[in-house]
Design an enzyme around this catalytic site. Structure first.
Site, PDB file in Angstrom:
ATOM      1  N   TYR A  25       0.832  -1.205   0.000  1.00  0.00           N
ATOM      2  CA  TYR A  25       0.000   0.000   0.000  1.00  0.00           C
ATOM      3  C   TYR A  25       0.868   1.256   0.000  1.00  0.00           C
ATOM      4  CZ  TYR A  25      -4.347  -2.516   0.894  1.00  0.00           C
ATOM      5  OH  TYR A  25      -5.443  -3.334   0.788  1.00  0.00           O
ATOM      6  N   TYR A  31       0.924  -6.658   2.336  1.00  0.00           N
ATOM      7  CA  TYR A  31      -0.011  -7.768   2.492  1.00  0.00           C
ATOM      8  C   TYR A  31       0.266  -8.876   1.491  1.00  0.00           C
ATOM      9  CZ  TYR A  31      -3.403  -5.231   5.428  1.00  0.00           C
ATOM     10  OH  TYR A  31      -4.034  -4.580   6.445  1.00  0.00           O
ATOM     11  N   GLU A  76     -15.080  -9.752   9.048  1.00  0.00           N
ATOM     12  CA  GLU A  76     -14.306 -10.610   9.935  1.00  0.00           C
ATOM     13  C   GLU A  76     -14.934 -10.725  11.323  1.00  0.00           C
ATOM     14  OE1 GLU A  76     -10.415  -8.793   9.943  1.00  0.00           O
ATOM     15  OE2 GLU A  76     -10.058  -9.404   7.870  1.00  0.00           O
TER      16      GLU A  76
END
Length: 178
Positions: A25, A31, A76
């Protein structure tokens, strides 16, 4: 009739599922994300607010948004919601993460989520329920895909351990940014 045709086009994930992505990012977070199958993803976070966190078999919704563009969304047990748009042709990701206050708010505790979530679902649900949830902290960022490789469907070898040392492609990305 057009609606059925469009629906069929959005369901074609053949150019996407089975792919393992490494991306960085603009804010420096790093990630890895794996499209395990049509309804499930795995990921690990090398660097960022919750660096060290990893998850397998996360239920998700995925669509083909346009040619070479795919969108995935999930919620989540922590109360965090995530929406990712992958532009494979331009090697970009746009991610929007909706963090509950207990994770990303001032003075809160992101470290509680830094684990292999699958072994701590009851804890994540308890932390979520204890909150606070609102106001959500929304992080919307672009990322550069530094690696994408088709690893096949449901490959348990792709993301099978905690994030450790940064993969070499991230090191190259860091050098190129200087």
């Amino acid at each position: 009739m057009k609606h059925e045709s469009l629906k069929k086009q959005t369901e074609d994930l053949s150019g996407f599922i089975g792919t393992d992505f490494l991306y960085a990012y603009d804010n420096g977070w790093k990630y890895e994300w794996y499209a395990r199958n049509h309804t499930t993803c795995d990921y690990r976070i090398y660097y960022g607010l919750v660096g060290g966190r990893w998850v397998t078999h996360q239920k998700m919704h995925a669509i083909k948004f346009a040619s070479h563009v795919y969108k995935v969304d999930w919620h989540e047990p922590t109360g965090t919601s995530v929406s990712l748009l992958f532009d494979l042709k331009r090697e970009l990701v746009h991610g929007t993460i909706f963090f509950p206050q207990w994770i990303a708010g001032e003075g809160q505790h992101p470290e509680k989520t830094i684990c292999y979530q699958n072994e701590f679902i009851d804890d994540m649900l308890r932390f979520r329920d204890e909150g606070p949830a609102y106001p959500y902290v929304i992080i919307s960022e672009f990322a550069k895909i530094v690696s994408m490789k088709n690893e096949g469907l449901d490959n348990d070898e792709v993301i099978n351990k905690a994030p450790g040392q940064l993969p070499p492609c991230f090191c190259d990305e860091i050098k190129n940014a200087r």
